[in-house]
Design a protein around this motif. Sequence first.
Motif, short mmCIF file in Angstrom:
data_model
loop_
_atom_site.label_atom_id
_atom_site.label_comp_id
_atom_site.label_asym_id
_atom_site.label_seq_id
_atom_site.Cartn_x
_atom_site.Cartn_y
_atom_site.Cartn_z
N ASP A 135 0.85 -1.19 0.00
CA ASP A 135 0.00 0.00 0.00
C ASP A 135 0.88 1.23 0.00
N LYS A 136 1.34 1.56 -1.19
CA LYS A 136 2.26 2.67 -1.39
C LYS A 136 2.07 3.20 -2.81
N ARG A 137 2.18 4.49 -2.95
CA ARG A 137 2.03 5.13 -4.26
C ARG A 137 2.97 4.50 -5.29
N ARG A 142 9.88 0.83 -4.46
CA ARG A 142 11.23 0.41 -4.83
C ARG A 142 11.40 -1.08 -4.57
N ALA A 143 12.42 -1.65 -5.16
CA ALA A 143 12.64 -3.10 -5.07
C ALA A 143 12.93 -3.56 -3.66
N ASP A 144 13.48 -2.70 -2.81
CA ASP A 144 13.83 -3.10 -1.45
C ASP A 144 12.73 -2.81 -0.44
N ASP A 145 11.53 -2.46 -0.90
CA ASP A 145 10.39 -2.27 0.00
C ASP A 145 9.94 -3.61 0.57
N ASP A 146 9.15 -3.54 1.62
CA ASP A 146 8.59 -4.75 2.22
C ASP A 146 7.22 -5.03 1.61
#
Length: 452
Positions: A135-137, A142-146
């Motif tokens: 749940d992020k715009r 980014r690839a390193d997000d959770d």
Amino acid sequence: MNKLFRIAAIACFITVGFTACEKDNHISDDDTDQEHQPKVVVKDGETKDLVNVSTTSNTQGTISRDGERYALRNFRQFAIEDGKATENVATTFYFDFKENDAVDAEEAPLIWIAESQAMGVEPNTAKGYSLSYIDKRFGAVRADDDFTAVEKMGIAFAPGATGWATYNMQTHTVEAVAGRTLVLLKDGEPQFKFQIRSIYSDETPNKESGPTNYIYYAIDYQDINKVSEDDDIKDNENYYKLIRVENLPIAPTDEGSEQNESGLYFYSLSENKSIPQDQISSAKWDLAFGGMFTSFLSGNNGSDEKNYGAGNSAVGGIAIIESEFDDVEQLPSDMEFKTGKDIIGTDDQGFFGAGMGWYLYDFDGKLVREGAEEDKHVAYALAEPITKKDETVIKPRTVIVKTANGDYAKIKMISCYKGLFNQEQWKRGEAIMYATFEYVLIPGDKNTFEIR
């Protein structure tokens, strides 16, 4: 051989000879300087019709490119019988982001479900693909997000269910969940991020209730390892701009003007345009004008049953602070957004006050002026300080809106008189209510109201 590749091969042979072509077509896996060439090449700023360029015979839609971001619009496929495409829409679609094209079912990373009440996506696990979401715009992912892993992602019909979209029981429409980004992984490694925007042709339902122009997928996608500093702007061209809206006819009452019979007016800050009143139940609007003289403001929030947008997917709200517009550089950390309707209007320091408001209403004309006939019933917008007759100074106000999709906007309410933007000009008998305001819109994951 596909016509597109046959032409390319002939051109290569004529230009540099067979040996060079063969060398170029057999690049080792560890040659990191050579990027994969998709089946459908789309140049930056270009739009292509898949009917003309797809390597399949049953695919419809357009694909365009803006930097590293691709936009797939009106995508659908048709059933194949006896090796030929029919006029019957298929129940499953197949598209490969890496190829910018539709592909065979066995090779497709994703399976797009195209059945009524089952519109969504699931990964081709047999080929090592998996699906996650965050749940992020979109532009900020980014690839390193959770990420949160899911088996598939469809429409959420029940409260609390997770889906790429929600179903509005009142209008029987499907609305994408704001700020939800999906991620395609291969062997556990993130490859592409994508968002499903709509299942309606041209992203617009053809009827207010029970639309029939589906299933046409609208999808944004991007290699998750190719991000740029401009991704914020690509999410919305109106971010980080000072936008001025003049003489919005929220409720004209002067002679010759058409009356606003409903007493409501809706505006999209995200798209900088008015929204038709028949879309009251949608998440397309961010700011509502209602209440007395259609002058009270509210945000769009579908979870509040008292809100004008009750039942939709909007997550917005509204607040007001005692500060000049230019001085509001940061979103206050303790900001509380109210989600009802007709929240902000007349100020307590004037007649018919309803809390801290965006304008002062002078009933008898003696709060600010001498009480002459033209001084009565004047509405003073509080974008600038106002000194009352008793020498009390009313500080300026700035409205803060959380938009339907979770972004933020600061607003300076300048005037409600047609073509009159200074308090010295506001008099009884002038054309009213025409809202003029300025605003700055920023992404929901930012807190600085900067202008770029």
